[in-house]
Design a protein around this motif. Structure first.
Motif, PDB file in Angstrom:
ATOM      1  N   TRP A 150      -7.735  -3.407   3.464  1.00 31.15           N
ATOM      2  CA  TRP A 150      -6.770  -4.504   3.599  1.00 31.15           C
ATOM      3  C   TRP A 150      -6.604  -5.226   2.268  1.00 31.15           C
ATOM      4  CZ3 TRP A 150      -2.754  -6.509   5.478  1.00 31.15           C
ATOM      5  CH2 TRP A 150      -2.500  -7.875   5.407  1.00 31.15           C
ATOM      6  N   ILE A 151      -7.703  -5.513   1.610  1.00 34.46           N
ATOM      7  CA  ILE A 151      -7.650  -6.208   0.315  1.00 34.46           C
ATOM      8  C   ILE A 151      -6.934  -5.343  -0.716  1.00 34.46           C
ATOM      9  CG2 ILE A 151      -9.083  -7.085  -1.583  1.00 34.46           C
ATOM     10  CD1 ILE A 151     -11.086  -7.967   0.683  1.00 34.46           C
ATOM     11  N   ARG A 152      -7.181  -4.035  -0.696  1.00 33.90           N
ATOM     12  CA  ARG A 152      -6.500  -3.120  -1.620  1.00 33.90           C
ATOM     13  C   ARG A 152      -5.000  -3.079  -1.337  1.00 33.90           C
ATOM     14  NH1 ARG A 152      -7.993   1.084  -5.284  1.00 33.90           N
ATOM     15  NH2 ARG A 152      -9.835  -0.211  -5.248  1.00 33.90           N
ATOM     16  N   LEU A 153      -4.622  -2.998  -0.053  1.00 31.93           N
ATOM     17  CA  LEU A 153      -3.194  -3.003   0.311  1.00 31.93           C
ATOM     18  C   LEU A 153      -2.508  -4.273  -0.177  1.00 31.93           C
ATOM     19  CD1 LEU A 153      -3.237  -1.598   3.967  1.00 31.93           C
ATOM     20  CD2 LEU A 153      -2.108  -0.558   1.995  1.00 31.93           C
ATOM     21  N   LEU A 154      -3.156  -5.411   0.023  1.00 29.18           N
ATOM     22  CA  LEU A 154      -2.591  -6.674  -0.454  1.00 29.18           C
ATOM     23  C   LEU A 154      -2.420  -6.662  -1.972  1.00 29.18           C
ATOM     24  CD1 LEU A 154      -4.422  -9.424   1.629  1.00 29.18           C
ATOM     25  CD2 LEU A 154      -2.008  -8.820   1.710  1.00 29.18           C
ATOM     26  N   GLY A 155      -3.429  -6.163  -2.674  1.00 30.81           N
ATOM     27  CA  GLY A 155      -3.357  -6.107  -4.133  1.00 30.81           C
ATOM     28  C   GLY A 155      -2.223  -5.224  -4.628  1.00 30.81           C
ATOM     29  N   VAL A 156      -2.071  -4.057  -4.012  1.00 32.22           N
ATOM     30  CA  VAL A 156      -0.989  -3.143  -4.399  1.00 32.22           C
ATOM     31  C   VAL A 156       0.360  -3.781  -4.096  1.00 32.22           C
ATOM     32  CG1 VAL A 156       0.114  -0.925  -3.861  1.00 32.22           C
ATOM     33  CG2 VAL A 156      -2.361  -1.037  -4.218  1.00 32.22           C
ATOM     34  N   THR A 157       0.474  -4.382  -2.905  1.00 32.73           N
ATOM     35  CA  THR A 157       1.735  -5.011  -2.512  1.00 32.73           C
ATOM     36  C   THR A 157       2.091  -6.164  -3.446  1.00 32.73           C
ATOM     37  OG1 THR A 157       1.384  -4.390  -0.215  1.00 32.73           O
ATOM     38  CG2 THR A 157       2.936  -6.180  -0.618  1.00 32.73           C
ATOM     39  N   ARG A 158       1.140  -7.030  -3.703  1.00 31.86           N
ATOM     40  CA  ARG A 158       1.405  -8.175  -4.586  1.00 31.86           C
ATOM     41  C   ARG A 158       1.726  -7.726  -5.999  1.00 31.86           C
ATOM     42  NH1 ARG A 158      -3.329 -11.786  -2.020  1.00 31.86           N
ATOM     43  NH2 ARG A 158      -2.117 -12.630  -0.289  1.00 31.86           N
ATOM     44  N   GLY A 159       1.012  -6.722  -6.481  1.00 35.56           N
ATOM     45  CA  GLY A 159       1.282  -6.213  -7.827  1.00 35.56           C
ATOM     46  C   GLY A 159       2.680  -5.623  -7.936  1.00 35.56           C
ATOM     47  N   ALA A 160       3.062  -4.834  -6.933  1.00 34.95           N
ATOM     48  CA  ALA A 160       4.400  -4.230  -6.931  1.00 34.95           C
ATOM     49  C   ALA A 160       5.465  -5.312  -6.826  1.00 34.95           C
ATOM     50  CB  ALA A 160       4.530  -3.236  -5.775  1.00 34.95           C
ATOM     51  N   GLU A 161       5.256  -6.287  -5.961  1.00 34.15           N
ATOM     52  CA  GLU A 161       6.226  -7.367  -5.796  1.00 34.15           C
ATOM     53  C   GLU A 161       6.367  -8.182  -7.089  1.00 34.15           C
ATOM     54  OE1 GLU A 161       6.361 -11.349  -3.188  1.00 34.15           O
ATOM     55  OE2 GLU A 161       6.250  -9.508  -2.006  1.00 34.15           O
ATOM     56  N   ASN A 162       5.258  -8.475  -7.721  1.00 32.52           N
ATOM     57  CA  ASN A 162       5.312  -9.212  -8.990  1.00 32.52           C
ATOM     58  C   ASN A 162       6.049  -8.422 -10.064  1.00 32.52           C
ATOM     59  OD1 ASN A 162       3.978 -11.433  -7.956  1.00 32.52           O
ATOM     60  ND2 ASN A 162       1.972 -10.743  -8.655  1.00 32.52           N
ATOM     61  N   HIS A 163       5.817  -7.120 -10.092  1.00 30.55           N
ATOM     62  CA  HIS A 163       6.513  -6.274 -11.062  1.00 30.55           C
ATOM     63  C   HIS A 163       8.024  -6.304 -10.801  1.00 30.55           C
ATOM     64  CE1 HIS A 163       7.192  -2.889 -13.772  1.00 30.55           C
ATOM     65  NE2 HIS A 163       8.007  -2.421 -12.840  1.00 30.55           N
TER      66      HIS A 163
END
Length: 147
Positions: A12-25
Motif C-alpha cells: 500500500w505504501i509503495r502504491l501510494l509512493g508510485v501514484t504520488r510520484g507520477a502525479e507530481n511529475h
C-alpha cells in the motif's frame, strides 16, 4: 500483525509512493510545458468525454471534488474562452457546462502531451508487465468491492 499483513501494508505504501510520484511529475509537466494545472486538465478531460456537457453537480461527482473546486476551475476556463455555461432547458438554476471549440482544440493538444508524459513515466514496463499489473489491480479492486 502477520507477515502477510505487513507485506500488504508495505505494498500500500509503495502504491501510494508510485501514484504520488507520477502525479507530481504530471503536475510539473503540465505546468512547465503547457502553463496549466492538473485539476484544469481533469475538468477539460471530463468535458471532452461528455461533449453534450454536464451539470456542475455531475462534474463535481465525476471528479470527486467539491462543487466549489469545480466551479473555480470552470470559472477560469470560461474566462479563457475554453468552456461555457448554459442554462439547461431555460432553467437558470440548472447550469450545463461544456467545452468551446477552442477548448476542444486546446484539450486535444494537452491530451497528446499528457499521454506522451504518462508513456514516458512507465517506459520501463513492457506489454507483459502492463497486462500483469492491470490484472492484479483489477483483482485488488474486486476484493475491495466485495468487502
Amino acid at each position: 500483525m502477520s507477515d502477510l499483513s505487513k507485506r500488504r501494508l508495505k505494498l500500500w505504501i509503495r502504491l501510494l509512493g508510485v501514484t504520488r510520484g507520477a502525479e507530481n511529475h504530471l503536475r510539473d509537466y503540465l505546468r512547465r510545458e503547457h502553463g496549466t494545472t492538473l485539476p484544469r486538465f481533469d475538468v477539460m478531460a471530463a468535458l471532452w468525454r461528455r461533449r453534450e456537457g454536464v451539470t456542475m453537480s455531475d462534474l463535481s461527482r465525476m471528479l470527486l471534488v467539491s462543487n466549489g473546486n469545480a466551479t473555480a476551475v470552470v470559472d477560469r476556463l470560461e474566462a479563457d474562452g475554453l468552456a461555457r455555461r448554459e442554462a439547461e432547458d431555460g432553467d437558470r438554476r440548472r447550469i450545463r457546462v461544456r467545452l468551446t471549440a477552442d477548448g476542444f482544440s486546446k484539450f486535444e493538444a494537452l491530451a497528446a502531451g499528457h499521454e506522451a508524459a504518462v508513456d514516458n513515466l512507465f517506459a520501463g514496463l513492457d506489454e507483459r508487465d502492463l497486462d500483469m499489473m492491470r490484472e492484479m489491480l483489477a483483482r485488488a479492486g474486486r476484493v475491495h468491492e466485495t468487502s
